[in-house]
Design a protein around this motif. Sequence first.
Motif, mmCIF file in Angstrom:
data_model
loop_
_atom_site.group_PDB
_atom_site.id
_atom_site.type_symbol
_atom_site.label_atom_id
_atom_site.label_comp_id
_atom_site.label_asym_id
_atom_site.label_seq_id
_atom_site.Cartn_x
_atom_site.Cartn_y
_atom_site.Cartn_z
ATOM 1 N N SER A 1 0.753 -1.389 -0.180
ATOM 2 C CA SER A 1 -0.014 -0.043 0.002
ATOM 3 C C SER A 1 0.755 1.279 0.074
ATOM 4 N N TYR A 2 2.135 1.247 0.496
ATOM 5 C CA TYR A 2 2.903 2.209 0.356
ATOM 6 C C TYR A 2 4.476 2.003 -0.515
ATOM 7 N N VAL A 3 4.504 2.402 -1.601
ATOM 8 C CA VAL A 3 5.684 2.166 -2.410
ATOM 9 C C VAL A 3 6.348 3.246 -2.849
ATOM 10 N N GLN A 4 7.662 3.392 -2.872
ATOM 11 C CA GLN A 4 8.567 4.303 -3.437
ATOM 12 C C GLN A 4 9.144 4.041 -4.818
ATOM 13 N N ASN A 5 9.239 4.878 -5.919
ATOM 14 C CA ASN A 5 9.622 4.614 -7.187
ATOM 15 C C ASN A 5 10.697 5.644 -7.475
ATOM 16 N N ASN A 6 11.845 5.353 -8.059
ATOM 17 C CA ASN A 6 13.028 6.280 -8.486
ATOM 18 C C ASN A 6 13.607 5.702 -9.968
ATOM 19 N N LYS B 1 15.587 2.385 -10.253
ATOM 20 C CA LYS B 1 15.936 1.736 -8.985
ATOM 21 C C LYS B 1 14.920 0.721 -8.549
ATOM 22 N N GLY B 2 13.682 0.662 -9.301
ATOM 23 C CA GLY B 2 12.768 -0.174 -8.669
ATOM 24 C C GLY B 2 11.694 0.292 -7.657
ATOM 25 N N ALA B 3 10.729 -0.475 -7.257
ATOM 26 C CA ALA B 3 9.732 -0.131 -6.581
ATOM 27 C C ALA B 3 10.099 -0.636 -5.104
ATOM 28 N N TYR B 4 10.205 0.115 -4.156
ATOM 29 C CA TYR B 4 10.816 -0.224 -2.787
ATOM 30 C C TYR B 4 9.734 -0.234 -1.920
#
Length: 790
Positions: free
Chosen positions: A499-504, A536-539
Motif C-alpha cells: 500500500s506504500y511504494v517508493q519509485n525512483n 531503481k525499482g519499487a521499494y
Amino acid sequence: MNVKNNFFKAFTCLLMILLLGNDVKAQTTTGSIKGTVKTADGKAAEFVNVVLTNTQFGATAGQTGHFTIKNVPTGTYTIVASFMGLQTQTKEVTVAAGETTTVNFVLSEGAKDLQEVYVKSAKHNKFLKKETEDVARLPLKNLENPQVYSVVTSELMKEQVVTSYVDGFKNIPGTGVPLVYNNGRTTLLSRGFVTGNFIRNSVAGYNFNSIDPADIEKIEAIKGPTGTLYNSSLASFGGLFNRVTKQPNETPRTEIAYQTGSFDLNRLTADVNMPLNKDKTVLFRVNAALHNEHSFQDAGFNRSFFVAPSITYIVNDRLTVDVDAEIGNSNATSAYRLAPDAKGKIFNIKDLGIDYKRSFANNSVDYQSRQIDLYSLINYKISDHWKSQTMFNKTYSSTKGYVTQLSLADTLIKQQAISQDYPYYITNVQQNFIGDFKIGHFRNRIVAGLEYYNQRSNWTNYTVTLPGISYKNPGAAYNNFNVDKISSLVAALAPNANSYVQNNQSSYAAYVSDVFNITERLNAMASLRIDRFINKGAYTPANGKTTGNFSQTALSPKFGLVYQLVKDQISLFGNYMNGFNNATPTATAFDNSTFKPQYANQWEVGVKVDAWDHKISSTVSYYNINVTNTIMDDLAHPGFITQAGTQLSKGIEAEVIANPFSGFNIVAGFAYNDSKITNGAASVQGLRPANSGPARLANIWMSYRIMHGSVQGLGFGVGGNYGSDSYQTNTQTFKFTIPSYTTVDATVFYDQPKYRVGFKLDNLTNEKYWSFRLAPQNPTRGTLSVSIKF
C-alpha cells in the motif's frame, strides 16, 4: 529492412541528380541584401515590405522577420522598410559584387501594437505560427524541417473561448476525444498512440493533474517517434505535446477576463505584463486564473486557483536569463470511468441504456491536488555562430484524497474508491550548444546537448469496492457512495505491504543533430541520441523489498531530407525517425531474461506548402511506424510475459491553415490511422488496439471578422469535429464499441483594442459521445467571455 534502405538511397540519389543537373552560377556583378525586421521589444515583424527606392528590387519579411533581396546590381541604394499604419524607415546600403550586405530594421512599435495593425490591415494569416525553434531545437523554418508538427496559437484559443486546456486540441489533426484520468491528468491521441501532456517549454513539465490554459502561448504537437531530441519517458511513439508559456516583453499591457456559462462556470483570469526598470532589461509578467465549474451530471466539480509569474533579465547583449513558475491548487472529483462487462451480451455503449447524466458518484468523494513547476532558461551568445542554452525544470505534482472508477457486472454497476496520496518529484536539466556556421559553401545548423532526468514518486493506495447496484434503477443505494461510508471501509482494511511504494528512476542522455544545407533548396538532417536509463525499482518500506530494478541503454537515430520544389513555398520531405520506451513490466519473463527497450521506427514522406504570401499553409504526409519488442502475455507459460510482439501503425495526415481573403480564416485537418497488432497474443493478433482510438478523425474551424466600417471587429466562427467508431475493448472474444460522433461549435465576438466580448456554443446539436474510458462528454454548452485590455 533492405527495401527501406534501398528506397532511402534511391531517394537521395534522385535528389542529387536533380541538383547536379544545375550548372554552377557564373560570377556576376551583382550582390545580395539580407537582414531582419524586429519590433521594439525584440519580436519578429512579419509582412513588412523592404524595397530599394527607384528600382524593382524588394522583398517581404517572413514570419521570423528575415528578408533577402538577391541579384542586386552593385552600387549604393536607399532601402525602405514600410508597412501600412507604421512609420517608414530608410537606410543607405552599398552592394558589392558577389557579397551579401546585412541591413537590420527595428520598428518603433511593440509586438502587440504590430499585431493590431496586422488585424486591421488583414495582411496575415492570424492562426499561422509555424516558425518555432522547439521542434528541431534549431532556427529551422517549417519548410526546411523534415518533421511534421501542428501549432495551436493563443489567438485561436481566445477566439474559441477555450477555458479548458484540452479544448485547444480540437484544432490538431488526429488527437480525438481527450482521455481524462482520475486526478484530472489528460492524454490524447497521436498517430494511434496514447500521448500525454508532460512537456512544458521543451523540458519536463510532468503535470499529474489538470493543466490550466491561462499562461499558454501555444500548443505544439510534434508528430512521430521523437526519441532523438526529447526524453522518451515524456513522449509516445506517436509524438509529444509541448505547451509553450507566455513570456514577458517590453510593452506594458494588462488584460482581465471573465467567463461564465453552463454548468455553473465562473472563471476569472488576469494577464499583466510590465518592464521593472527604465532600461527595460528586467521584464515581468504574471498570468493567473480562478476557476469554478460543475459537471453536467448530477455530481462532479472542479475548483482551482492558478498563478504563473515569469521574469526575463537581459543582462547584456549576450546573456539573457528567464525564470518562471506555474503554481496550482485544485479541489475536484474524479473523472468518470466505466469498464464494461467482458462476459456480458451488450457490445455498444449506446445499447447499454445507462443514464448519460447520472454520475454514480458523490461530491463528498473528492481529492486535493497541488502543482509547482519551476523553470529557468539561460541563453548565452558565445560568438556570432554559437550560443549556449541551459534549461532547468523542477516539478512537484501531487494528488491526495479519493479517486473513483466504475465497472459493470451483468445489470449491476460497482463503485470503487481509491484513497490516494501520490506525490511526484521531477528534475530535468539540459545543456545545449547551438551553432549556425559554414564549412566551405555549405551551411550547418547543429545542436549538441546533454540531459539529466529524474522522477521520484511515493505511492500510498487503498482500494475499496461497494456492493453492486442496478445501473438502470439504483434506488436509495445510489447515495451509499459517500465519504463517510468509504472512509469507514478504508479504515477497516487489513495492512498491506504494497500500500506504500517508493519509485525512483533516472536517465542520462547525450545527443547531436545537424542540418546540412547541400544547396539553398536541399538540406539533410542527421541526428543521434544515446540514453542510459536506470530504474531503481519499487521499494516497499514495510518489508524492505525492492522489485523491478534494472538498467537499459538505447540508441535513437534520426534522418531527414527536404527539397524545396519552389523556394520558400513548396517542400518535399522524407524522414526516418526512431523512438524508444524503456520496458518496465509488472511481471517477469519465464527465463528471467532482461527486457529490452521497445523501439518504434517511422518512415514518412510528404509535402509542405506555404504560399500566396502566407495565405495558405498546408502539410500532407504518409507515415509508417513499426513497433518492436512489444511486451505481451506468454501463452506458453501462463503468469509470465514475453517480449516478441510487434505493432504497425500507418496512415495519412493533412492540415490546412488558410486566409483566402480579408478577415476570413480556416483551420482544418484530417487523419486516417490504420493500426494493428502484427505479432501478439492470439486474442489480439491482427486487430486494432482499442486505445488507438477512431481510425478517422477530422476537424475544421472557420471564422470571419469584419475589417472595415462601423462594426469593425465583429466576427463569427463555426466549426466541428468528427470521429469514426472505435473500441473500448477489441479482442477475438469480446468487442465493445464506441460509436462515431460529429460535433458542431459556433461563436460570435466583438474585438476592440480596449475590450473584447465573445460568446461560444459548444456541441450545438447536443451530440452524445464518449471517450475511450466511456466518459460521457459535455452536451450543448454556452460560454460568455468579457475582457478589458489596458
